[in-house]
Design an enzyme around this catalytic site. Structure first.
Site, short mmCIF file in Angstrom:
data_model
loop_
_atom_site.label_atom_id
_atom_site.label_comp_id
_atom_site.label_asym_id
_atom_site.label_seq_id
_atom_site.Cartn_x
_atom_site.Cartn_y
_atom_site.Cartn_z
N SER A 95 0.82 -1.05 0.05
CA SER A 95 0.53 -0.26 -0.03
C SER A 95 0.61 1.12 -0.07
O SER A 95 1.25 1.09 -0.94
CB SER A 95 -1.09 -0.35 1.43
OG SER A 95 -2.17 1.16 0.75
N ASP B 287 -9.00 -4.40 -6.51
CA ASP B 287 -8.75 -3.27 -5.09
C ASP B 287 -9.39 -2.08 -5.74
O ASP B 287 -8.83 -1.19 -6.49
CB ASP B 287 -7.41 -3.25 -5.51
CG ASP B 287 -6.17 -2.71 -4.29
OD1 ASP B 287 -6.94 -2.62 -3.50
OD2 ASP B 287 -5.59 -2.90 -3.96
N HIS C 253 -8.02 -5.09 -1.37
CA HIS C 253 -6.39 -4.39 -1.38
C HIS C 253 -4.85 -5.12 -0.10
O HIS C 253 -4.29 -4.74 -0.18
CB HIS C 253 -6.47 -3.63 -0.43
CG HIS C 253 -5.98 -2.31 -0.33
ND1 HIS C 253 -4.73 -1.63 -1.71
CD2 HIS C 253 -4.79 -1.50 0.39
CE1 HIS C 253 -4.31 -1.14 -1.20
NE2 HIS C 253 -4.04 -0.45 0.09
#
Lengths: 272, 387
Positions: A100, A223, A251
């Site tokens: 991320s 995502d 995610h």
């Protein structure tokens, strides 16, 4: 190791395991949780790699008193945490695995100290979350305000629910009660600030700063935080990167599809 | 009759209960894909069952901000601990309206421990969330006004000290100050250095008893009264007597201690004349390292009907230091121990070859360190050095 290095290991709650003679593999968690995000992935590399996990200052088991508003006002402050850990352990030829927001943190760290990094694995990267002219990041500024509001209202709910209440599958808890109480929970003010730094930033220009480094971009299916177009953008702007699309959805493939994630990273590292 | 009624109730049709329960139910795959939804949720949101069961994920029912929160916090918690409770999000209804809800979820696993589905219960939280939003607004407002009060205190405090000390010609003067605690409250320490006439200068340092706004008003008054009076009279005790009168007349419930120093140059050197209104006497360190105090401690200003104040004059020699300080220095505490006079004298003796500012800064830093970084009281130090 000098005293400063030892301080960093405590400050960032650094955990080292795996093969002491192996190539170092540094795992960086994203916004929201902490190094426990790697619980199902890091062990997959322990036989061959020296795995290093840590929490950013302000997350998980880090030293919250070390949180400095100015330092962590940009992703560079987070990149310094990465470099501090790498320096404390004198890591070289590091395989950096960033999830991320930590994907971009890794890009910044590798640009600042290329001599320490050997490869980057970016899981669900996004150099900018907010749409901008032709660029589609997936969100508007209002959406990010909504996230801040969401953090606020859930802080209210959590303050009374801090005690670990075990329900459901109490017989097979993945986390001990102690971790359950703290997982994904930290100082709400720090969380707000991290959210702003993560989602209001623009690091598209930084993609061009890492050259000649093998990079794997892992893109999840569906995502909602880092959509496919963004993964492709990152791939196109990182010279020499490989783009691999996982069939895992969401995610956090490191949690929802650890085997597929491990396989993709291993194949990249083995030159597959 | 009654028995039959209860029996029937006990066998309340589970199917019917599921559909029309007083909360929304959803069952999803581990990735959030909706597999089953009850009528209550459909009624609340206006969504059609077929639309939701066409591969829609639960997180897609949330607005973007909540969706990020869900993906970054809730989904990991579900995977790691198998449940979440009282998650506050919104559901986007079919007409675009946002329904505030609280969500409890439990992961259902198979025999091998693999997550198979997520059971979600949704509670309408419209009233509760509106109330929480009000609480949050109130808290923000309280935090803002606290921040404003602190800023006000700092601004006010700044008027008690000169922005920068201008050393009289041929002298070296420095001052240092550290507010008590986090500086959010106004303290009563003040000091000033100013010219009173051709070749004559004044240095004053004082401490108004108490804290907060009422002390601040008096501190401000004290500093300006001293300035005004010092231009009228060359006698330090007269300046302090005037301050005493002002306090007695306008603030009979307030008192303060202060030390006033007049400096002028004579044929023999720099003459220092000092008067103390109940304040610690200035400490002099001579060139040979010996220490003494200058003056006589008079009465606290604003307290007695008739103050007892005296002037004491002395000649300073090159290399002499004179240190003025407030009781935040000597009364600094660590557990049961005070910083006290001896430590202060030792600290002054130890610092050789420094300028006035450096000595003032060094003393404040040492007092602060003694208290482990947290000052219980304001600390003010002014140093006069004859180069």
């Amino acid at each position: 190791m000098d005293a400063v290095g030892a301080d960093v290991l405590v400050r960032n709650n650094v955990t080292v395991s795996g093969n002491p003679d192996g190539r170092p593999m540094l795992f960086a968690h994203g916004f929201g949780c902490d190094q426990n995000m790697w619980r199902f992935v890091a062990p997959g590399f322990e036989d061959r790699y020296r795995t290093v996990l840590f929490d950013y200052v302000g997350a998980g088991g880090s030293d919250l008193s070390a949180y400095d508003v100015e330092r962590y006002a940009t992703l560079d402050g987070y990149a310094r945490d990465v470099l501090d850990v790498a320096q404390a352990l004198d890591l070289r030829d590091v395989v950096y695995v960033g999830h991320s927001v930590s994907a971009m943190v890794g890009v910044l760290a590798a640009a600042a100290a290329p001599e320490r990094f050997g490869a980057l694995v970016l899981i669900g990267p996004s150099p900018r979350y907010i749409d901008d002219e032709d660029y589609v990041g997936g969100f508007t500024e209002d959406d990010i305000q909504g996230l801040l509001a969401s953090l606020d209202s859930n802080y209210l709910g959590w303050s009374s629910a801090m005690a670990p209440v075990i329900m459901g599958n109490a017989d097979r808890p993945e986390l001990g009660a102690e971790l359950t109480a703290s997982f994904c929970r930290t100082d709400p003010e720090i969380q707000r600030r991290f959210a702003r730094v993560t989602f209001l930033g623009d690091n598209r220009q930084d993609l061009g700063r890492v050259a000649g480094l093998p990079v794997l971009v892992l893109q999840c299916s569906d995502d909602v935080i880092a959509p496919e177009a963004v993964g492709r953008y990152v791939h196109e702007h990182l010279s020499g990167s490989q783009l691999v699309k996982l069939s895992a959805t969401g995610h956090c493939p490191n949690l929802s599809a650890p085997e597929e994630t491990i396989a993709a990273i291993a194949s990249f590292l083995d030159g597959g | 009759m009654v028995d039959g009624f209860y029996a029937a109730l006990r066998e309340d049709d589970p199917e019917e209960l599921y559909d029309n329960a007083p909360c929304g139910y959803l069952s999803t795959l581990p990735d959030g894909t909706i597999a089953k939804v009850n009528q209550t949720l459909l009624t609340w949101t206006g969504h059609h069952r077929e639309e939701l069961l066409e591969g829609r994920r639960f997180q897609q029912m949330l607005p973007a901000g909540d969706r990020i929160f869900y993906e970054t916090h809730v989904a990991p918690m579900l995977r790691m601990q198998g449940y979440v409770r009282e998650i506050a999000v919104h559901l986007v209804c079919r007409d675009g309206r946002r329904l505030p809800v609280l969500v409890n979820s439990v992961v259902k696993r198979d025999a091998a421990g693999e997550p198979r589905r997520i059971r979600i219960a949704v509670f309408d939280a419209t009233e509760r969330r509106a109330y929480e939003a009000e609480l949050l607004t109130a808290r923000r407002r309280a935090e803002d006004s606290e921040a404003r009060a602190t800023a006000l205190a700092r601004t006010l405090q700044a008027t008690f000290l000169p922005p920068a000390i201008v050393s009289p010609p041929g002298l070296d003067v420095g001052g240092a100050y550290r507010p008590a605690g986090d500086g959010s409250e106004v303290g009563g320490d003040f000091y000033d250095v100013f010219e009173t006439g051709r070749g004559t200068w004044a240095v004053v340092l004082g401490d108004v008893c108490g804290k907060g706004l009422s002390a601040a008003v008096v501190t401000s008054l004290a500093r300006y009264s001293v300035r005004a009076e010092a231009l009228r009279t060359p006698y330090p005790c007269a300046v302090l007597a005037s301050l005493h009168d002002v306090l007695v007349r306008y603030h009979p419930e307030q008192f303060c201690t202060a030390v006033f120093v007049a400096l002028d140059r004579t044929a023999e050197g720099v003459r220092l004349t000092v008067s103390s209104g109940g304040h610690h006497l200035p400490i002099r360190r001579r060139r040979d390292g010996s220490l003494d105090t200058i003056g006589e401690t008079g009465t606290i200003l604003g307290m007695l009907d008739t103050p007892r104040l005296t002037d004491t004059a002395t000649l300073l020699q090159p290399g002499d230091f004179v240190v003025l300080y407030t009781d935040g220095v000597t009364e600094a505490r660590r557990d049961d121990e005070f910083f006290d006079d001896d430590r202060l004298r030792a600290a002054i003796s130890r610092r050789h070859g420094v300028g006035a500012q450096e000595l003032a800064d060094g003393l404040v830093a040492e007092v602060l360190e003694f208290q482990r970084g947290v000052a219980r009281d304001d600390i003010a130090v002014v140093v006069i050095r004859v180069p």
